[in-house]
Design a protein around this motif. Sequence first.
Motif, PDB file in Angstrom:
ATOM      1  N   GLU A   6       0.839  -1.201   0.000  1.00  0.00           N
ATOM      2  CA  GLU A   6       0.000   0.000   0.000  1.00  0.00           C
ATOM      3  C   GLU A   6       0.875   1.252   0.000  1.00  0.00           C
ATOM      4  O   GLU A   6       1.964   1.254   0.587  1.00  0.00           O
ATOM      5  N   SER A   7       0.377   2.315  -0.639  1.00  0.00           N
ATOM      6  CA  SER A   7       1.109   3.576  -0.675  1.00  0.00           C
ATOM      7  C   SER A   7       0.133   4.729  -0.876  1.00  0.00           C
ATOM      8  O   SER A   7      -1.041   4.508  -1.202  1.00  0.00           O
ATOM      9  N   GLY A   8       0.645   5.942  -0.680  1.00  0.00           N
ATOM     10  CA  GLY A   8      -0.145   7.135  -0.951  1.00  0.00           C
ATOM     11  C   GLY A   8      -0.663   7.868   0.263  1.00  0.00           C
ATOM     12  O   GLY A   8      -1.286   8.929   0.132  1.00  0.00           O
ATOM     13  N   GLY A   9      -0.427   7.320   1.448  1.00  0.00           N
ATOM     14  CA  GLY A   9      -0.901   7.986   2.650  1.00  0.00           C
ATOM     15  C   GLY A   9      -0.094   9.234   2.947  1.00  0.00           C
ATOM     16  O   GLY A   9       0.871   9.562   2.265  1.00  0.00           O
ATOM     17  N   GLY A  10      -0.523   9.941   3.992  1.00  0.00           N
ATOM     18  CA  GLY A  10       0.186  11.150   4.384  1.00  0.00           C
ATOM     19  C   GLY A  10      -0.634  11.973   5.343  1.00  0.00           C
ATOM     20  O   GLY A  10      -1.655  11.522   5.862  1.00  0.00           O
ATOM     21  N   LEU A  11      -0.150  13.174   5.571  1.00  0.00           N
ATOM     22  CA  LEU A  11      -0.826  14.126   6.447  1.00  0.00           C
ATOM     23  C   LEU A  11      -1.597  15.116   5.581  1.00  0.00           C
ATOM     24  O   LEU A  11      -1.032  15.710   4.653  1.00  0.00           O
ATOM     25  N   VAL A  12      -2.869  15.295   5.893  1.00  0.00           N
ATOM     26  CA  VAL A  12      -3.698  16.200   5.108  1.00  0.00           C
ATOM     27  C   VAL A  12      -4.637  16.945   6.053  1.00  0.00           C
ATOM     28  O   VAL A  12      -5.019  16.409   7.106  1.00  0.00           O
ATOM     29  N   GLN A  13      -4.989  18.145   5.696  1.00  0.00           N
ATOM     30  CA  GLN A  13      -5.924  18.923   6.507  1.00  0.00           C
ATOM     31  C   GLN A  13      -7.354  18.453   6.268  1.00  0.00           C
ATOM     32  O   GLN A  13      -7.667  17.893   5.202  1.00  0.00           O
ATOM     33  N   PRO A  14      -8.220  18.678   7.235  1.00  0.00           N
ATOM     34  CA  PRO A  14      -9.634  18.337   7.015  1.00  0.00           C
ATOM     35  C   PRO A  14     -10.169  18.990   5.741  1.00  0.00           C
ATOM     36  O   PRO A  14      -9.862  20.152   5.449  1.00  0.00           O
TER      37      PRO A  14
END
Length: 114
Positions: A6-14
Amino acid sequence: QVQLVESGGGLVQPGGSLSLSCAASGSIFGFYAMAWYRQAPGKQRELVAGFTRDPSTYYLDSVKGRFTISRDNSLNTVYLQMNSLKPGDTAVYYCNANPPSISWGQGTQVTVST
């Protein structure tokens, strides 16, 4: 043995978006109905979105209208497009068969926070 990455995750704002990918080491999509799962801290792993054998798609109520599962059989890859993300979507996201029958991959962390 089939492996899932799996890949593509990260930190994102609401309110933001992320696109997750899951690549399988072999041509398995003809044999398995694939799905995305997630596990938040202190909670059990849950099915978020998946293909069924009808064929049709399933979505957890809380992600309906925001998440879309898709696949490319030629690339042995399944995707999860996540829009309008909420802090409650924070979790490690995994792909697997539906129901799960393949060794779990490492997952990809999705964090939705300001």
